[in-house]
Design a protein around this motif. Structure first.
Motif, PDB file in Angstrom:
ATOM      1  N   GLY A   1       0.221  -1.226  34.804  1.00 52.35           N
ATOM      2  CA  GLY A   1       1.330  -2.165  34.879  1.00 52.35           C
ATOM      3  C   GLY A   1       1.350  -2.951  36.176  1.00 52.35           C
ATOM      4  O   GLY A   1       0.364  -2.980  36.919  1.00 52.35           O
ATOM      5  N   ALA A   2       2.503  -3.582  36.466  1.00 53.51           N
ATOM      6  CA  ALA A   2       2.549  -4.486  37.614  1.00 53.51           C
ATOM      7  C   ALA A   2       3.910  -4.490  38.281  1.00 53.51           C
ATOM      8  O   ALA A   2       4.951  -4.337  37.616  1.00 53.51           O
ATOM      9  CB  ALA A   2       2.203  -5.910  37.169  1.00 53.51           C
TER      10      ALA A   2
ATOM     11  N   LYS B   1      -2.382  -0.273  39.531  1.00 55.05           N
ATOM     12  CA  LYS B   1      -1.250  -1.104  39.108  1.00 55.05           C
ATOM     13  C   LYS B   1      -1.210  -2.344  39.992  1.00 55.05           C
ATOM     14  O   LYS B   1      -1.312  -2.232  41.212  1.00 55.05           O
ATOM     15  CB  LYS B   1       0.063  -0.317  39.233  1.00 55.05           C
ATOM     16  CG  LYS B   1       0.072   0.966  38.418  1.00 55.05           C
ATOM     17  CD  LYS B   1       1.280   1.833  38.735  1.00 55.05           C
ATOM     18  CE  LYS B   1       1.225   3.140  37.937  1.00 55.05           C
ATOM     19  NZ  LYS B   1       2.373   4.034  38.216  1.00 55.05           N
ATOM     20  N   LEU B   2      -1.079  -3.498  39.383  1.00 53.59           N
ATOM     21  CA  LEU B   2      -1.047  -4.730  40.159  1.00 53.59           C
ATOM     22  C   LEU B   2       0.213  -4.782  41.015  1.00 53.59           C
ATOM     23  O   LEU B   2       1.329  -4.616  40.504  1.00 53.59           O
ATOM     24  CB  LEU B   2      -1.076  -5.945  39.224  1.00 53.59           C
ATOM     25  CG  LEU B   2      -0.849  -7.306  39.904  1.00 53.59           C
ATOM     26  CD1 LEU B   2      -2.002  -7.642  40.839  1.00 53.59           C
ATOM     27  CD2 LEU B   2      -0.668  -8.398  38.852  1.00 53.59           C
ATOM     28  N   VAL B   3       0.044  -5.005  42.307  1.00 48.36           N
ATOM     29  CA  VAL B   3       1.159  -5.231  43.224  1.00 48.36           C
ATOM     30  C   VAL B   3       0.881  -6.543  43.932  1.00 48.36           C
ATOM     31  O   VAL B   3      -0.144  -6.693  44.600  1.00 48.36           O
ATOM     32  CB  VAL B   3       1.300  -4.098  44.254  1.00 48.36           C
ATOM     33  CG1 VAL B   3       2.513  -4.356  45.159  1.00 48.36           C
ATOM     34  CG2 VAL B   3       1.434  -2.748  43.561  1.00 48.36           C
ATOM     35  N   THR B   4       1.763  -7.512  43.782  1.00 47.61           N
ATOM     36  CA  THR B   4       1.530  -8.808  44.404  1.00 47.61           C
ATOM     37  C   THR B   4       2.828  -9.431  44.879  1.00 47.61           C
ATOM     38  O   THR B   4       3.879  -9.275  44.248  1.00 47.61           O
ATOM     39  CB  THR B   4       0.823  -9.778  43.439  1.00 47.61           C
ATOM     40  OG1 THR B   4       0.589 -11.025  44.120  1.00 47.61           O
ATOM     41  CG2 THR B   4       1.661 -10.053  42.202  1.00 47.61           C
ATOM     42  N   ALA B   5       2.733 -10.114  46.015  1.00 43.63           N
ATOM     43  CA  ALA B   5       3.849 -10.888  46.539  1.00 43.63           C
ATOM     44  C   ALA B   5       3.507 -12.374  46.548  1.00 43.63           C
ATOM     45  O   ALA B   5       4.175 -13.170  47.206  1.00 43.63           O
ATOM     46  CB  ALA B   5       4.200 -10.426  47.954  1.00 43.63           C
TER      47      ALA B   5
ATOM     48  N   TYR C   1       8.178   0.970  32.583  1.00 41.61           N
ATOM     49  CA  TYR C   1       8.023  -0.457  32.347  1.00 41.61           C
ATOM     50  C   TYR C   1       6.576  -0.888  32.580  1.00 41.61           C
ATOM     51  O   TYR C   1       5.870  -0.317  33.406  1.00 41.61           O
ATOM     52  CB  TYR C   1       8.953  -1.248  33.270  1.00 41.61           C
ATOM     53  CG  TYR C   1      10.401  -0.833  33.141  1.00 41.61           C
ATOM     54  CD1 TYR C   1      11.208  -1.382  32.158  1.00 41.61           C
ATOM     55  CD2 TYR C   1      10.936   0.142  33.981  1.00 41.61           C
ATOM     56  CE1 TYR C   1      12.535  -0.980  32.020  1.00 41.61           C
ATOM     57  CE2 TYR C   1      12.251   0.554  33.852  1.00 41.61           C
ATOM     58  CZ  TYR C   1      13.047  -0.017  32.863  1.00 41.61           C
ATOM     59  OH  TYR C   1      14.345   0.397  32.715  1.00 41.61           O
ATOM     60  N   ASP C   2       6.183  -1.914  31.861  1.00 40.69           N
ATOM     61  CA  ASP C   2       4.872  -2.517  32.092  1.00 40.69           C
ATOM     62  C   ASP C   2       4.924  -3.451  33.296  1.00 40.69           C
ATOM     63  O   ASP C   2       3.930  -3.580  34.027  1.00 40.69           O
ATOM     64  CB  ASP C   2       4.427  -3.303  30.858  1.00 40.69           C
ATOM     65  CG  ASP C   2       4.263  -2.407  29.643  1.00 40.69           C
ATOM     66  OD1 ASP C   2       3.275  -1.662  29.598  1.00 40.69           O
ATOM     67  OD2 ASP C   2       5.138  -2.446  28.764  1.00 40.69           O
ATOM     68  N   VAL C   3       6.060  -4.095  33.492  1.00 38.05           N
ATOM     69  CA  VAL C   3       6.213  -5.069  34.581  1.00 38.05           C
ATOM     70  C   VAL C   3       7.591  -4.895  35.206  1.00 38.05           C
ATOM     71  O   VAL C   3       8.597  -4.854  34.490  1.00 38.05           O
ATOM     72  CB  VAL C   3       6.066  -6.519  34.078  1.00 38.05           C
ATOM     73  CG1 VAL C   3       6.220  -7.508  35.236  1.00 38.05           C
ATOM     74  CG2 VAL C   3       4.744  -6.729  33.366  1.00 38.05           C
ATOM     75  N   ILE C   4       7.627  -4.794  36.526  1.00 35.56           N
ATOM     76  CA  ILE C   4       8.885  -4.859  37.261  1.00 35.56           C
ATOM     77  C   ILE C   4       8.826  -6.090  38.154  1.00 35.56           C
ATOM     78  O   ILE C   4       7.858  -6.283  38.897  1.00 35.56           O
ATOM     79  CB  ILE C   4       9.122  -3.598  38.109  1.00 35.56           C
ATOM     80  CG1 ILE C   4       9.362  -2.387  37.184  1.00 35.56           C
ATOM     81  CG2 ILE C   4      10.311  -3.787  39.052  1.00 35.56           C
ATOM     82  CD1 ILE C   4       9.597  -1.084  37.925  1.00 35.56           C
ATOM     83  N   VAL C   5       9.843  -6.916  38.061  1.00 31.40           N
ATOM     84  CA  VAL C   5       9.940  -8.129  38.874  1.00 31.40           C
ATOM     85  C   VAL C   5      11.090  -7.931  39.851  1.00 31.40           C
ATOM     86  O   VAL C   5      12.248  -7.811  39.427  1.00 31.40           O
ATOM     87  CB  VAL C   5      10.174  -9.376  38.011  1.00 31.40           C
ATOM     88  CG1 VAL C   5      10.118 -10.634  38.874  1.00 31.40           C
ATOM     89  CG2 VAL C   5       9.170  -9.464  36.867  1.00 31.40           C
TER      90      VAL C   5
ATOM     91  N   ARG D   1      -3.987  -3.034  48.870  1.00 28.13           N
ATOM     92  CA  ARG D   1      -4.405  -1.631  48.869  1.00 28.13           C
ATOM     93  C   ARG D   1      -3.670  -0.852  47.799  1.00 28.13           C
ATOM     94  O   ARG D   1      -4.258   0.002  47.122  1.00 28.13           O
ATOM     95  CB  ARG D   1      -4.153  -1.016  50.246  1.00 28.13           C
ATOM     96  CG  ARG D   1      -4.564   0.445  50.343  1.00 28.13           C
ATOM     97  CD  ARG D   1      -4.632   0.895  51.795  1.00 28.13           C
ATOM     98  NE  ARG D   1      -3.376   0.666  52.496  1.00 28.13           N
ATOM     99  CZ  ARG D   1      -2.345   1.538  52.478  1.00 28.13           C
ATOM    100  NH1 ARG D   1      -2.440   2.648  51.771  1.00 28.13           N
ATOM    101  NH2 ARG D   1      -1.257   1.270  53.157  1.00 28.13           N
ATOM    102  N   ARG D   2      -2.376  -1.138  47.622  1.00 25.53           N
ATOM    103  CA  ARG D   2      -1.614  -0.470  46.565  1.00 25.53           C
ATOM    104  C   ARG D   2      -2.233  -0.741  45.196  1.00 25.53           C
ATOM    105  O   ARG D   2      -2.335   0.154  44.352  1.00 25.53           O
ATOM    106  CB  ARG D   2      -0.171  -0.966  46.558  1.00 25.53           C
ATOM    107  CG  ARG D   2       0.623  -0.681  47.817  1.00 25.53           C
ATOM    108  CD  ARG D   2       0.992   0.756  47.967  1.00 25.53           C
ATOM    109  NE  ARG D   2       2.058   0.959  48.919  1.00 25.53           N
ATOM    110  CZ  ARG D   2       2.340   2.116  49.485  1.00 25.53           C
ATOM    111  NH1 ARG D   2       1.607   3.178  49.202  1.00 25.53           N
ATOM    112  NH2 ARG D   2       3.333   2.229  50.343  1.00 25.53           N
ATOM    113  N   SER D   3      -2.647  -1.964  44.978  1.00 23.29           N
ATOM    114  CA  SER D   3      -3.258  -2.328  43.696  1.00 23.29           C
ATOM    115  C   SER D   3      -4.549  -1.550  43.473  1.00 23.29           C
ATOM    116  O   SER D   3      -4.796  -1.026  42.375  1.00 23.29           O
ATOM    117  CB  SER D   3      -3.541  -3.834  43.641  1.00 23.29           C
ATOM    118  OG  SER D   3      -2.342  -4.577  43.715  1.00 23.29           O
TER     119      SER D   3
END
Length: 331
Positions: A244-245, A268-272, A221-225, A261-263
Motif C-alpha cells: 500500500g501507500a 509500502k510507498l511513502v512519498t511527500a 487501507y491500501d492508501v492513506i492520504v 528509505r521507508r518505501s
C-alpha cells in the motif's frame, strides 16, 4: 493593476490592496484577466513562514529571508485570456480558463501570466469563475498524489483531513475511481464529506483513527492520504496493507528525508512529493465537473478589498473546502 500585496511577513494585517505593475506576456505566455482565486493553506504558510518542522531554511530560500520574495500571493486563478505571446497556439484572447500558478504565486491580482505549456486549461462551461477556481489548488494537488497509486473497486482509501481543499478533492476523486473511502474530519463536517462520496467518516474529535484495534476490527487501507501532517509513517504503518501507500500532502523535514528509505524497507510507498502540476490533470477535473461528478466546495467568498479578512479566516485552520477571493465581478 490592483493586487493584494504583502511586503513583510506576519499576520493577516500585512496584506493590503495596492497598485503593482501589470505583467507582460512573453512569447510563450498567456496573460489572464483574473476573476477569482483562492486563499489557501499555502498562502498562509508563505505569509507567516509557519512551516512544518525542519523546513524553515528551505522555505526561506523559496519565500524570502527578510522580506517576501513573492509579494502577491495566490497559487490559482480562474479568468479570461486577455493576450497571448507570439508563439502561443493553445489559447486565444477571450478564452475562459483555470490555471495553477504554483510556487510563483501571483493569483491575488487583476492579471496573471502563465506559460501555455503550464497547468492551464479551459474552464468548466457549467461553472462560474468563483466555482471553477475551487477545482484548481485542491484538485490538482489531489491528482498529483493519487496518480502515484492504483485506484479502483476494492481499493480502500483513508483521507486524513477530508474536509479541506485537498481532502475534499481526494474524497471525490477516489470515490469517482470506485474506491471505498473513509474520511477523517470533525463531526461538523461529517455531512459534507459523506455527500462528496465518503463511505465512512471518522470524527477526529472523538476517535483517533490510528489507535484502532486491528485484532478486533481488522480495518486496514491500501492508501492513506495525510492532508493534516499528524499521521507520519510510524503512526500509521500497521494500518497500511502490504504494497500500500502513504501519501504525505503535509510533512515535516524528517518525514520527507525518510520517505525513500521507508518505501524500500517496508515495501509500502511513502512519498511527500506531489510531482509536476499538469494541464491534463486540470482537464480531467473539468471533465468530471461538467459531468456533475466533481463538485465545487467553497465555504466563503471574499472580495479583493477584504483580503485581510480572508487570510484571517484561513488562519483559523478550520475551513471547509476552499476560501474564494473574488478579484473581478462576473458578467
Amino acid at each position: 493593476m490592483r493586487a493584494a500585496v504583502h511586503r513583510r511577513f506576519g499576520g493577516p494585517e500585512v496584506v493590503t490592496v495596492g497598485e503593482v505593475r501589470k505583467p507582460r506576456p512573453g512569447p510563450d505566455d498567456v496573460l489572464i484577466q483574473v476573476h477569482a482565486s483562492t486563499v489557501s493553506a499555502a498562502d498562509h504558510r508563505a505569509r507567516t513562514k509557519d512551516v512544518p518542522r525542519g523546513l524553515a531554511l528551505p522555505s526561506a530560500l523559496a519565500l524570502g529571508v527578510l522580506r517576501p520574495r513573492h509579494r502577491v500571493l495566490g497559487m490559482d486563478v480562474a479568468g479570461v485570456v486577455e493576450a497571448v505571446g507570439a508563439r502561443v497556439t493553445r489559447f486565444a484572447p477571450g478564452d475562459e480558463v483555470i490555471a495553477m500558478l504554483g510556487a510563483r504565486f501571483g493569483g491575488h491580482a487583476e492579471y496573471a501570466v502563465i506559460r501555455q505549456d503550464g497547468a492551464v486549461t479551459a474552464k468548466p462551461r457549467t461553472m462560474s469563475f468563483e466555482e471553477a477556481v475551487t477545482l484548481v489548488f485542491g484538485g490538482i494537488t489531489a491528482r498529483g498524489y493519487l496518480n502515484q497509486v492504483p485506484l479502483g473497486p476494492g481499493v480502500r482509501v483513508l483521507v486524513n483531513g477530508a474536509s479541506g481543499a485537498v481532502g475534499t478533492a481526494v474524497v471525490q476523486l477516489a470515490h469517482h475511481a470506485g474506491a471505498h473511502v473513509t474520511g477523517v474530519c470533525s463531526g461538523r463536517n461529517r455531512e459534507l464529506v459523506t455527500s462528496l462520496g465518503a463511505d465512512r467518516v471518522i470524527d477526529r474529535t472523538t476517535e483517533d483513527f490510528t489507535a484502532v484495534d486491528l485484532a478486533a476490527e481488522g480495518v486496514t487501507y491500501d492508501v492513506i492520504v495525510d492532508c493534516v501532517g499528524n499521521a507520519p509513517f510510524e503512526r500509521v504503518e500497521r494500518l497500511i496493507r502490504p504494497g500500500g501507500a502513504l501519501l504525505l500532502v503535509i510533512a515535516d523535514l524528517p518525514a520527507v528525508l525518510r520517505a525513500g528509505r521507508r518505501s524500500r524497507t517496508s515495501g509500502k510507498l511513502v512519498t511527500a512529493s506531489v510531482g509536476p502540476y499538469r494541464a491534463e490533470d486540470l482537464a480531467l477535473l473539468v471533465e468530471l465537473a461538467e459531468a456533475g461528478r466533481f463538485r465545487a466546495v467553497c465555504e466563503r467568498t471574499f472580495d479583493l478589498a477584504d483580503v485581510a479578512a480572508a487570510h484571517a479566516f484561513v488562519d483559523q485552520g478550520r475551513k471547509r473546502g476552499n476560501v474564494v477571493l473574488r478579484i473581478a465581478e462576473e458578467g
